[in-house]
Design a protein around this motif. Structure first.
Motif, PDB file in Angstrom:
ATOM      1  N   HIS A  40      -8.318  30.524  20.079  1.00  0.00           N
ATOM      2  CA  HIS A  40      -7.946  29.816  18.859  1.00  0.00           C
ATOM      3  C   HIS A  40      -7.681  28.342  19.175  1.00  0.00           C
ATOM      4  CE1 HIS A  40      -7.645  33.487  16.477  1.00  0.00           C
ATOM      5  NE2 HIS A  40      -7.009  34.039  17.506  1.00  0.00           N
ATOM      6  N   HIS A  41      -8.439  27.472  18.551  1.00  0.00           N
ATOM      7  CA  HIS A  41      -8.305  26.036  18.771  1.00  0.00           C
ATOM      8  C   HIS A  41      -6.969  25.528  18.235  1.00  0.00           C
ATOM      9  CE1 HIS A  41     -12.625  26.858  18.794  1.00  0.00           C
ATOM     10  NE2 HIS A  41     -12.797  25.742  19.484  1.00  0.00           N
ATOM     11  N   VAL A  42      -6.367  24.609  18.968  1.00  0.00           N
ATOM     12  CA  VAL A  42      -5.119  23.966  18.549  1.00  0.00           C
ATOM     13  C   VAL A  42      -5.302  22.460  18.667  1.00  0.00           C
ATOM     14  CG1 VAL A  42      -2.649  23.705  18.989  1.00  0.00           C
ATOM     15  CG2 VAL A  42      -3.750  25.922  19.358  1.00  0.00           C
ATOM     16  N   THR A  43      -4.913  21.735  17.620  1.00  0.00           N
ATOM     17  CA  THR A  43      -5.061  20.277  17.604  1.00  0.00           C
ATOM     18  C   THR A  43      -3.696  19.611  17.592  1.00  0.00           C
ATOM     19  OG1 THR A  43      -7.183  20.399  16.451  1.00  0.00           O
ATOM     20  CG2 THR A  43      -6.006  18.300  16.353  1.00  0.00           C
ATOM     21  N   HIS A  44      -3.541  18.586  18.418  1.00  0.00           N
ATOM     22  CA  HIS A  44      -2.319  17.799  18.473  1.00  0.00           C
ATOM     23  C   HIS A  44      -2.642  16.345  18.145  1.00  0.00           C
ATOM     24  CE1 HIS A  44       0.032  20.978  20.544  1.00  0.00           C
ATOM     25  NE2 HIS A  44      -1.119  21.253  21.128  1.00  0.00           N
ATOM     26  N   ARG A  45      -1.792  15.735  17.343  1.00  0.00           N
ATOM     27  CA  ARG A  45      -1.907  14.293  17.134  1.00  0.00           C
ATOM     28  C   ARG A  45      -1.379  13.567  18.362  1.00  0.00           C
ATOM     29  NH1 ARG A  45      -2.997  12.218  12.207  1.00  0.00           N
ATOM     30  NH2 ARG A  45      -3.012  13.634  10.394  1.00  0.00           N
ATOM     31  N   ALA A  46      -1.869  12.349  18.587  1.00  0.00           N
ATOM     32  CA  ALA A  46      -1.424  11.561  19.731  1.00  0.00           C
ATOM     33  C   ALA A  46      -1.484  10.079  19.381  1.00  0.00           C
ATOM     34  CB  ALA A  46      -2.304  11.833  20.950  1.00  0.00           C
ATOM     35  N   THR A  47      -0.625   9.325  20.030  1.00  0.00           N
ATOM     36  CA  THR A  47      -0.667   7.875  19.943  1.00  0.00           C
ATOM     37  C   THR A  47      -0.844   7.322  21.343  1.00  0.00           C
ATOM     38  OG1 THR A  47       0.807   7.852  18.026  1.00  0.00           O
ATOM     39  CG2 THR A  47       0.585   5.792  19.254  1.00  0.00           C
ATOM     40  N   VAL A  48      -1.762   6.390  21.505  1.00  0.00           N
ATOM     41  CA  VAL A  48      -1.933   5.737  22.797  1.00  0.00           C
ATOM     42  C   VAL A  48      -0.744   4.809  23.001  1.00  0.00           C
ATOM     43  CG1 VAL A  48      -3.402   4.280  24.234  1.00  0.00           C
ATOM     44  CG2 VAL A  48      -4.439   5.865  22.586  1.00  0.00           C
ATOM     45  N   SER A  49       0.196   5.223  23.835  1.00  0.00           N
ATOM     46  CA  SER A  49       1.425   4.449  24.019  1.00  0.00           C
ATOM     47  C   SER A  49       1.289   3.386  25.100  1.00  0.00           C
ATOM     48  CB  SER A  49       2.599   5.374  24.349  1.00  0.00           C
ATOM     49  OG  SER A  49       2.304   6.177  25.479  1.00  0.00           O
ATOM     50  N   SER A  50       0.339   3.591  26.033  1.00  0.00           N
ATOM     51  CA  SER A  50       0.185   2.613  27.107  1.00  0.00           C
ATOM     52  C   SER A  50      -1.164   2.804  27.794  1.00  0.00           C
ATOM     53  CB  SER A  50       1.316   2.765  28.128  1.00  0.00           C
ATOM     54  OG  SER A  50       1.161   1.865  29.201  1.00  0.00           O
ATOM     55  N   LEU A  51      -1.697   1.704  28.298  1.00  0.00           N
ATOM     56  CA  LEU A  51      -2.830   1.738  29.215  1.00  0.00           C
ATOM     57  C   LEU A  51      -2.233   1.459  30.588  1.00  0.00           C
ATOM     58  CD1 LEU A  51      -5.431  -0.363  27.189  1.00  0.00           C
ATOM     59  CD2 LEU A  51      -4.957   2.086  27.046  1.00  0.00           C
ATOM     60  N   THR A  52      -2.113   2.482  31.403  1.00  0.00           N
ATOM     61  CA  THR A  52      -1.293   2.376  32.602  1.00  0.00           C
ATOM     62  C   THR A  52      -2.071   2.767  33.846  1.00  0.00           C
ATOM     63  OG1 THR A  52       0.804   3.124  33.581  1.00  0.00           O
ATOM     64  CG2 THR A  52      -0.434   4.736  32.330  1.00  0.00           C
ATOM     65  N   PRO A  53      -1.799   2.119  34.987  1.00  0.00           N
ATOM     66  CA  PRO A  53      -2.460   2.522  36.237  1.00  0.00           C
ATOM     67  C   PRO A  53      -1.895   3.834  36.737  1.00  0.00           C
ATOM     68  CG  PRO A  53      -0.855   0.801  36.670  1.00  0.00           C
ATOM     69  CD  PRO A  53      -0.926   0.956  35.176  1.00  0.00           C
ATOM     70  N   VAL A  54      -2.704   4.564  37.447  1.00  0.00           N
ATOM     71  CA  VAL A  54      -2.275   5.864  37.950  1.00  0.00           C
ATOM     72  C   VAL A  54      -2.709   6.018  39.396  1.00  0.00           C
ATOM     73  CG1 VAL A  54      -4.358   7.106  37.224  1.00  0.00           C
ATOM     74  CG2 VAL A  54      -2.228   8.342  37.484  1.00  0.00           C
ATOM     75  N   VAL A  55      -1.870   6.680  40.176  1.00  0.00           N
ATOM     76  CA  VAL A  55      -2.203   7.062  41.544  1.00  0.00           C
ATOM     77  C   VAL A  55      -1.919   8.546  41.668  1.00  0.00           C
ATOM     78  CG1 VAL A  55      -1.650   6.792  43.977  1.00  0.00           C
ATOM     79  CG2 VAL A  55      -1.681   4.792  42.492  1.00  0.00           C
ATOM     80  N   MET A  56      -2.827   9.289  42.251  1.00  0.00           N
ATOM     81  CA  MET A  56      -2.652  10.722  42.430  1.00  0.00           C
ATOM     82  C   MET A  56      -2.059  10.980  43.808  1.00  0.00           C
ATOM     83  SD  MET A  56      -3.702  11.890  39.582  1.00  0.00           S
ATOM     84  CE  MET A  56      -3.971  13.633  39.819  1.00  0.00           C
TER      85      MET A  56
END
Length: 254
Positions: A151-167
């Motif tokens: 069953h598909h589930v949809t969530h609304r989202a807001t782009v709060s930041s364009l942020t760098p990431v390190v794994m």
């Protein structure tokens, strides 16, 4: 009486406004759901035979499926007798289609699967470079798996930041040469979202609520405390890999 009637009309107008605002998203969801699939494995001797791990979506010519590399890695590390594939359809009538792993981009947590047979409806990728902070988005997937069917589930989202990431590595013992080389690379930018996602959401397409164009793929959440808290006490902070890396992966594997 006229004043009361006008006030009533005003209240009714306010009450109906959210319905009109939600109409584009509702139409988009109905249109894109056939393109969003479960990712898992099949082993006929297992009960249940199908094992769900995450979400993916169809793009390109309808035979390419994008998901997260960590989703596929879990499957590759499992029993070698399992057949990797996708789950399509709805509810208890979900069907399994085998797929082969065509490419893995572990640096950007992306995986490309390839189907055989009839193509599925495909989603188009938008230009991720145009995404801005504050932009409204949505993502659709299977956040808590298939306990009650697909069953598909949809969530609304807001782009709060364009942020760098390190794994980072999980612990110092796993800092091998490959991981050290990865940490020395410049971090890349991801979308930080004001949205709640769950483990099964990995691989969900991040799309424009009106056009359905995909701008990213959900790949991780910020967890407060133990990893179990991702379900019991979600942080509401979710991350998505920009679609530009998906475009590159697709072009390399035409």
């Amino acid at each position: 009486m006229t004043t009361l009637f006008s006030a009533l009309l005003f209240c009714l107008a306010l009450a109906s406004a959210p319905c009109r605002a939600d109409a584009p998203l509702a139409q988009t969801i109905a249109r894109i759901k056939p393109s969003i699939v479960g990712v898992g494995s099949l082993q006929k001797t297992r009960t249940p035979p199908m094992n769900f791990i995450g979400t993916g979506f169809v793009t390109g010519d309808g035979l390419s499926v994008l998901t997260c590399a960590h989703v596929i890695q879990k499957l590759l590390d499992a029993n070698p007798n399992e057949v990797i594939g996708i789950l399509t359809g709805q509810g208890e009538a979900a069907q399994f289609r085998p797929a082969r792993v065509q490419a893995l981009d572990t640096e950007h947590d992306l995986a490309l699967l390839r189907l055989a047979g009839a193509p599925l409806p495909a989603l188009a990728l938008g230009d991720a470079a145009t995404v801005r902070e504050g932009q409204a988005m949505a993502f659709t997937g299977f956040p808590l798996g298939t306990l009650l069917g697909l069953h598909h589930v949809t969530h609304r989202a807001t782009v709060s930041s364009l942020t760098p990431v390190v794994m980072p590595s999980e612990n110092a013992q796993r800092l091998d040469i490959r991981r050290l080389a990865q940490l020395q690379k410049a971090p890349y930018t991801v979308f930080q979202l004001d949205a709640t996602a769950y483990p099964g959401s990995s691989g969900s397409p991040l799309f424009d609520p009106e056009t359905g164009l995909v701008y990213g793929i959900v790949n991780m959440v910020y967890v407060k405390g133990l990893k179990e808290a991702a379900i019991s006490a979600p942080s509401g902070i979710t991350y998505a890999i920009p679609g530009s890396y998906m475009q590159t992966l697709l072009l390399k594997n035409k």
